[in-house]
Design an enzyme around this catalytic site. Sequence first.
Site, PDB file in Angstrom:
ATOM      1  N   SER A  49       1.248  -1.549   0.362  1.00  0.00           N
ATOM      2  CA  SER A  49       0.154  -0.766  -0.308  1.00  0.00           C
ATOM      3  C   SER A  49       1.471   1.375  -0.054  1.00  0.00           C
ATOM      4  O   SER A  49       1.673   1.125   0.791  1.00  0.00           O
ATOM      5  CB  SER A  49      -1.285   0.043   1.423  1.00  0.00           C
ATOM      6  OG  SER A  49       0.151   0.170   2.444  1.00  0.00           O
ATOM      7  N   ASP A  81      -1.139  -1.609  -3.956  1.00  0.00           N
ATOM      8  CA  ASP A  81      -2.756  -2.495  -3.977  1.00  0.00           C
ATOM      9  C   ASP A  81      -2.978  -0.782  -3.077  1.00  0.00           C
ATOM     10  O   ASP A  81      -2.817   0.120  -2.401  1.00  0.00           O
ATOM     11  CB  ASP A  81      -2.207  -2.525  -2.093  1.00  0.00           C
ATOM     12  CG  ASP A  81      -3.708  -3.090  -1.800  1.00  0.00           C
ATOM     13  OD1 ASP A  81      -4.026  -3.447  -2.422  1.00  0.00           O
ATOM     14  OD2 ASP A  81      -3.838  -3.284  -0.818  1.00  0.00           O
ATOM     15  N   LYS A 193     -16.072  -7.317  10.058  1.00  0.00           N
ATOM     16  CA  LYS A 193     -16.593  -7.330   8.346  1.00  0.00           C
ATOM     17  C   LYS A 193     -18.110  -7.662   8.593  1.00  0.00           C
ATOM     18  O   LYS A 193     -18.835  -6.849   7.266  1.00  0.00           O
ATOM     19  CB  LYS A 193     -15.905  -8.559   7.676  1.00  0.00           C
ATOM     20  CG  LYS A 193     -14.424  -8.275   7.718  1.00  0.00           C
ATOM     21  CD  LYS A 193     -14.484  -9.716   6.758  1.00  0.00           C
ATOM     22  CE  LYS A 193     -12.371  -9.042   6.160  1.00  0.00           C
ATOM     23  NZ  LYS A 193     -11.876  -8.105   5.740  1.00  0.00           N
ATOM     24  N   GLY A 221     -11.029  -6.916   0.889  1.00  0.00           N
ATOM     25  CA  GLY A 221     -11.539  -6.998   2.113  1.00  0.00           C
ATOM     26  C   GLY A 221     -11.440  -8.627   2.765  1.00  0.00           C
ATOM     27  O   GLY A 221     -13.493  -9.064   3.119  1.00  0.00           O
ATOM     28  N   ASP A 266      -5.027  -8.789   4.233  1.00  0.00           N
ATOM     29  CA  ASP A 266      -3.915  -8.002   5.080  1.00  0.00           C
ATOM     30  C   ASP A 266      -3.980  -8.392   6.626  1.00  0.00           C
ATOM     31  O   ASP A 266      -3.335  -8.636   7.161  1.00  0.00           O
ATOM     32  CB  ASP A 266      -4.133  -6.408   4.876  1.00  0.00           C
ATOM     33  CG  ASP A 266      -3.244  -6.395   5.099  1.00  0.00           C
ATOM     34  OD1 ASP A 266      -2.423  -6.421   6.301  1.00  0.00           O
ATOM     35  OD2 ASP A 266      -3.358  -4.383   5.348  1.00  0.00           O
ATOM     36  N   ARG A 291      15.051 -10.553  17.078  1.00  0.00           N
ATOM     37  CA  ARG A 291      14.799 -12.228  16.273  1.00  0.00           C
ATOM     38  C   ARG A 291      13.652 -12.998  16.319  1.00  0.00           C
ATOM     39  O   ARG A 291      13.019 -14.029  15.635  1.00  0.00           O
ATOM     40  CB  ARG A 291      16.468 -12.715  15.743  1.00  0.00           C
ATOM     41  CG  ARG A 291      17.026 -11.426  15.035  1.00  0.00           C
ATOM     42  CD  ARG A 291      18.311 -11.252  14.895  1.00  0.00           C
ATOM     43  NE  ARG A 291      18.882 -11.995  15.894  1.00  0.00           N
ATOM     44  CZ  ARG A 291      20.305 -11.969  16.328  1.00  0.00           C
ATOM     45  NH1 ARG A 291      21.011 -12.095  15.344  1.00  0.00           N
ATOM     46  NH2 ARG A 291      20.702 -11.636  17.653  1.00  0.00           N
TER      47      ARG A 291
HETATM   48  P1  13P Z   1      -8.135  -7.695   5.043  1.00  0.00           P
HETATM   49  O1  13P Z   1      -8.658  -6.157   5.244  1.00  0.00           O
HETATM   50  O2  13P Z   1      -9.923  -8.583   4.956  1.00  0.00           O
HETATM   51  O3  13P Z   1      -7.478  -7.658   4.734  1.00  0.00           O
HETATM   52  O4  13P Z   1      -8.347  -6.373   2.988  1.00  0.00           O
HETATM   53  C1  13P Z   1      -7.245  -6.649   2.462  1.00  0.00           C
HETATM   54  C2  13P Z   1      -7.319  -5.858   1.343  1.00  0.00           C
HETATM   55  O5  13P Z   1      -8.037  -5.721   0.923  1.00  0.00           O
HETATM   56  C3  13P Z   1      -6.406  -5.355   1.427  1.00  0.00           C
HETATM   57  O6  13P Z   1      -6.989  -4.470  -0.324  1.00  0.00           O
HETATM   58  O1  G3H Z   2      -6.143  -2.417   2.067  1.00  0.00           O
HETATM   59  C1  G3H Z   2      -5.715  -1.853   2.381  1.00  0.00           C
HETATM   60  C2  G3H Z   2      -4.719  -2.234   3.968  1.00  0.00           C
HETATM   61  O2  G3H Z   2      -5.187  -3.127   4.819  1.00  0.00           O
HETATM   62  C3  G3H Z   2      -3.862  -1.858   3.436  1.00  0.00           C
HETATM   63  O3  G3H Z   2      -3.833  -0.704   4.746  1.00  0.00           O
HETATM   64  O4  G3H Z   2      -2.561   1.499   4.335  1.00  0.00           O
HETATM   65  O5  G3H Z   2      -2.294   0.242   6.369  1.00  0.00           O
HETATM   66  O6  G3H Z   2      -1.205  -0.684   5.191  1.00  0.00           O
HETATM   67  P1  G3H Z   2      -3.115   0.045   5.162  1.00  0.00           P
HETATM   68 ZN    ZN Z   3      -7.958  -3.507  -0.660  1.00  0.00          ZN
END
Ligand code: 13P
Ligand code: G3H
Ligand code: ZN
Length: 318
Positions: A49, A81, A193, A221, A266, A291
């Site tokens: 992202s 992303d 969700k 998602g 994610d 580690r």
């Molecule tokens: P989740 O939050 O369900 O893992 O979705 C991640 C996502 O869509 C990242 O683009």
């Molecule tokens: O869809 C979004 C992802 O979960 C990315 O989230 O901007 O916190 O990296 P982030």
């Molecule tokens: Zn997403």
Amino acid sequence: MLVSLNPLLQKAFCGKFAVPAFNVNSMEMVQAVFSAAEKAKSPVIIGVSPSALEYSADLLPSIVFAHAKRFSKIPFALHLDHGKNFDDCKKAVSLGFSSVMIDASIDYEKKDFLGKHPARKFSENVARTKKVVALARSKGISVEGEIGTLGGIEDATNSSVHLTDPEEAKKFVEETGIDALAIAIGTSHGAYKFSGNPKLKLEIIKQTRKLLPKMPLVLHGASSVPKPIVEQCKKFGLQISSEAQGVPVSEIKKAISFGICKINIDTDARLAFMGALLQKAHDYQGQIDLREYFGAGRTALEKLYGQKIKDFGSANKA
Ligand code: 13P
Ligand code: G3H
Ligand code: ZN
């Protein structure tokens, strides 16, 4: 081997499986993705992202490329992303990403009085997406666009979710020339969700597929928020409510059978990493070798990614 989304998703499309798209933030996550993909002989998409890129001082692509040399048999895409605007995508292109998502379905620059980003007009989404397609096309980079909005980070002003309208999706694809389309079918980002029955609007996939028989469809998602991982997190101190609920694996499998061929994960990785790290901190009291902690997180991720690969049917498809 670095590729765009196109060869990965075409194969998934024909083979009725989905390629996992795992969001990464750190070296350990990159290692876990490659190692799980290699073990299962699975293609994989590494999602970064804009905020993860910033967190890594723009170094995540170099970390990915350095590891890719050691896992040369795995076809993978390095994918931006939720690019918020043209500049995010341009930056990703300059850093060597093979694929970008332009998420122009919502306006990340504005917030309403509730602090939520408003949805963008269809015409504005088309114009912004087209501009990114023009940038990417000449370089062989794939583009994912989105129509409809999810809950969570994409909460829109008037209602929290705008499900995808298949007719609008068809128009969007025709007007933009994107390579993959993210559709909103009732999922949201994060660990909360559904408040009731966790069901996807599978009919939307079916109808969209009918109108766009060749377009690879993407599910965002899609984390399942697995109960054992949530329990582990809770037991070792993470505050997470019992309302946490993800997409059941059975629903994911149905979505794949109806035509979803890229699935974004994610939240489950965040939970798996945290659960392992917190447990380690509990079991390994007084020790400060970092580690041990990051290593425990990485092992938990490898296991999680391996399970996703199995669930999505991408094992032995590399
Ligand atoms: P989740 O939050 O369900 O893992 O979705 C991640 C996502 O869509 C990242 O683009
Ligand atoms: O869809 C979004 C992802 O979960 C990315 O989230 O901007 O916190 O990296 P982030
Ligand atoms: Zn997403």
